[in-house]
Scaffold this motif. Structure first.
Motif, PDB file in Angstrom:
ATOM      1  N   SER A  63      15.949  24.068  13.517  1.00 41.69           N
ATOM      2  CA  SER A  63      15.399  24.032  14.870  1.00 41.69           C
ATOM      3  C   SER A  63      15.889  25.283  15.599  1.00 41.69           C
ATOM      4  N   GLY A  64      15.209  25.676  16.627  1.00 43.08           N
ATOM      5  CA  GLY A  64      15.640  26.842  17.397  1.00 43.08           C
ATOM      6  C   GLY A  64      14.902  28.106  17.024  1.00 43.08           C
ATOM      7  N   LEU A  65      14.079  28.056  15.966  1.00 49.22           N
ATOM      8  CA  LEU A  65      13.246  29.224  15.647  1.00 49.22           C
ATOM      9  C   LEU A  65      12.072  29.237  16.617  1.00 49.22           C
ATOM     10  N   ASP A  66      11.511  30.420  16.853  1.00 51.06           N
ATOM     11  CA  ASP A  66      10.332  30.408  17.722  1.00 51.06           C
ATOM     12  C   ASP A  66       9.167  29.740  16.985  1.00 51.06           C
ATOM     13  N   GLU A  67       8.155  29.380  17.749  1.00 46.71           N
ATOM     14  CA  GLU A  67       7.071  28.549  17.207  1.00 46.71           C
ATOM     15  C   GLU A  67       6.363  29.217  16.018  1.00 46.71           C
ATOM     16  N   THR A  68       6.114  30.527  16.136  1.00 46.33           N
ATOM     17  CA  THR A  68       5.412  31.240  15.049  1.00 46.33           C
ATOM     18  C   THR A  68       6.259  31.249  13.788  1.00 46.33           C
ATOM     19  N   THR A  69       7.542  31.568  13.920  1.00 48.22           N
ATOM     20  CA  THR A  69       8.413  31.623  12.728  1.00 48.22           C
ATOM     21  C   THR A  69       8.535  30.241  12.101  1.00 48.22           C
ATOM     22  N   THR A  70       8.642  29.202  12.925  1.00 47.41           N
ATOM     23  CA  THR A  70       8.722  27.836  12.377  1.00 47.41           C
ATOM     24  C   THR A  70       7.485  27.535  11.551  1.00 47.41           C
ATOM     25  N   HIS A  71       6.354  27.895  12.102  1.00 43.12           N
ATOM     26  CA  HIS A  71       5.081  27.654  11.432  1.00 43.12           C
ATOM     27  C   HIS A  71       5.035  28.408  10.096  1.00 43.12           C
ATOM     28  N   GLN A  72       5.415  29.697  10.132  1.00 43.02           N
ATOM     29  CA  GLN A  72       5.371  30.522   8.921  1.00 43.02           C
ATOM     30  C   GLN A  72       6.405  30.031   7.895  1.00 43.02           C
ATOM     31  N   ALA A  73       7.562  29.631   8.378  1.00 42.80           N
ATOM     32  CA  ALA A  73       8.614  29.150   7.467  1.00 42.80           C
ATOM     33  C   ALA A  73       8.167  27.852   6.785  1.00 42.80           C
ATOM     34  N   ASN A  74       7.463  27.004   7.536  1.00 43.96           N
ATOM     35  CA  ASN A  74       6.928  25.771   6.963  1.00 43.96           C
ATOM     36  C   ASN A  74       5.855  26.064   5.929  1.00 43.96           C
ATOM     37  N   ASP A  75       4.973  27.021   6.251  1.00 41.11           N
ATOM     38  CA  ASP A  75       3.903  27.389   5.313  1.00 41.11           C
ATOM     39  C   ASP A  75       4.488  27.962   4.025  1.00 41.11           C
ATOM     40  N   ALA A  76       5.520  28.798   4.162  1.00 45.47           N
ATOM     41  CA  ALA A  76       6.145  29.408   2.979  1.00 45.47           C
ATOM     42  C   ALA A  76       6.779  28.323   2.099  1.00 45.47           C
ATOM     43  N   LEU A  77       7.365  27.322   2.754  1.00 46.27           N
ATOM     44  CA  LEU A  77       7.986  26.212   2.026  1.00 46.27           C
ATOM     45  C   LEU A  77       6.929  25.402   1.269  1.00 46.27           C
ATOM     46  N   LYS A  78       5.802  25.178   1.949  1.00 47.72           N
ATOM     47  CA  LYS A  78       4.720  24.433   1.321  1.00 47.72           C
ATOM     48  C   LYS A  78       4.187  25.214   0.106  1.00 47.72           C
ATOM     49  N   ARG A  79       4.050  26.504   0.294  1.00 50.28           N
ATOM     50  CA  ARG A  79       3.509  27.371  -0.756  1.00 50.28           C
ATOM     51  C   ARG A  79       4.463  27.402  -1.968  1.00 50.28           C
ATOM     52  N   VAL A  80       5.752  27.546  -1.723  1.00 47.15           N
ATOM     53  CA  VAL A  80       6.691  27.617  -2.853  1.00 47.15           C
ATOM     54  C   VAL A  80       6.720  26.279  -3.596  1.00 47.15           C
ATOM     55  N   THR A  81       6.514  25.190  -2.869  1.00 47.94           N
ATOM     56  CA  THR A  81       6.481  23.860  -3.493  1.00 47.94           C
ATOM     57  C   THR A  81       5.255  23.739  -4.417  1.00 47.94           C
ATOM     58  N   GLU A  82       4.103  24.218  -3.914  1.00 47.37           N
ATOM     59  CA  GLU A  82       2.880  24.142  -4.729  1.00 47.37           C
ATOM     60  C   GLU A  82       2.997  25.014  -5.977  1.00 47.37           C
TER      61      GLU A  82
END
Ligand SMILES: [Fe+2]
Length: 305
Positions: free
Chosen positions: A220-239
């Motif tokens: 928590s505490g990341l700006d909204e864009t970075t949170t979004h991108q960090a989540n997408d990167a996590l989803k991508r690495v999982t796939e």
């Protein structure tokens, strides 16, 4: 990671020597206590027929051992997995986990462990949240029973996963901007949250990966864009990990053992397609001898360190 799973085929002579070693340890320990098996294996440490330590650690990729001796008695397979673990390091148990040097992996309603289910077990490392002082360095798996339509053990190397990510995704996943929740299933008074990066290089520049089902998320505490991108990167690495894992998986058969370097390769388990199979795997966690020395030779260790 090369296309083929790295393999060492034991000659009949080597397999016979290993069978004699296991039989001798079994005879030496009529009480069938794991710690007794380990101390006898230590006494016979030069009798394991192949020197595996350097082969395994100089290039930390999965290693399949074939033409191993087989045993009708489960104790034989248990000593076999311990002997293989001791051939690359020291077998370890965890005091806040199951206090055992060996875990049985089988579809069972008798256990709460995720590995005992029948559904897809997504790509992960074991005890990912634990620190470098105690996290298992490798897993040794031996099949005591593997008959019928046995599911694959999925395997995905960090380097191969990274090669399929964009540089923006790599950049995010290498930052210390993720956290992992730990302890929900452990004998800890409360859950803990630890900061991690998903990808990192070790001291010799090899890429490590840290993944753990769905208990990793951006801090928590990341700006909204970075949170979004960090989540997408996590989803991508999982796939990607699952894709690679399915392509590079292996069904561990009787007479085989699989060694997995826990920090460098993710593992998972495919769905059980039907009920027409029987499977009993034994797993031992292994720590490096260096880590065991830092634990003062203690191999029943705490995950808090
Ligand atoms: Fe696992």
């Amino acid at each position: 990671m090369s296309a083929e799973l790295r393999k060492i085929n034991f000659s009949d002579n080597e397999s016979g020597k290993l069978k004699s070693l296991v039989t001798k340890v079994h005879e030496d320990c009529p009480s069938q206590i794991q710690s007794r098996y380990l101390s006898r294996l230590e006494a016979y440490e030069d009798q394991f027929p192949i020197r595996l330590t350097d082969i395994f650690w100089e290039d930390p990729r999965p290693l399949l051992l074939t033409n191993l001796p087989t045993f009708s008695d489960v104790e034989g397979s248990k000593i076999l997995v311990l002997s293989i673990g001791e051939a690359i390091g020291k077998c370890a148990g965890y005091s806040e986990y199951n206090q055992s040097y060996i875990t049985d992996i089988r579809p069972s309603t008798l256990s709460n462990e995720s590995s005992s289910g029948t559904e897809l077990l997504t790509m992960h490392n074991d005890l990912t949240f634990a620190s470098d002082h105690c996290r298992p360095s490798a897993l040794a798996l031996v099949a005591h029973t593997a008959e019928g339509n046995v599911p694959k053990t999925l395997l995905a190397d960090a380097v191969e996963i990274a090669s399929l990510l964009s540089s923006a995704e790599l950049n995010l996943l290498q930052q210390n901007i993720y956290e992992i929740r730990a302890g929900g299933k452990l004998r800890w008074p409360c859950e803990q949250v630890r900061r991690i990066s998903v990808l990192e290089h070790d001291a010799s520049g090899r890429l490590r990966i840290h993944m753990s089902f769905n208990n990793i998320c951006p801090i928590s505490g990341l700006d909204e864009t970075t949170t979004h991108q960090a989540n997408d990167a996590l989803k991508r690495v999982t796939e990607i990990a699952l894709e690679v894992g399915r392509a590079k998986g292996h069904v561990v058969k009787k007479g085989q053992a699989l060694l997995i370097p826990n920090d460098y390769v993710l593992h998972g388990r495919d769905v059980f397609e039907d009920e027409n199979f029987e499977r009993l795997l034994f797993r031992s966690y292994v720590i490096t001898r260096e880590m065991a020395r830092r634990q003062n030779g203690n191999t029943m260790i705490s995950l808090r360190l």
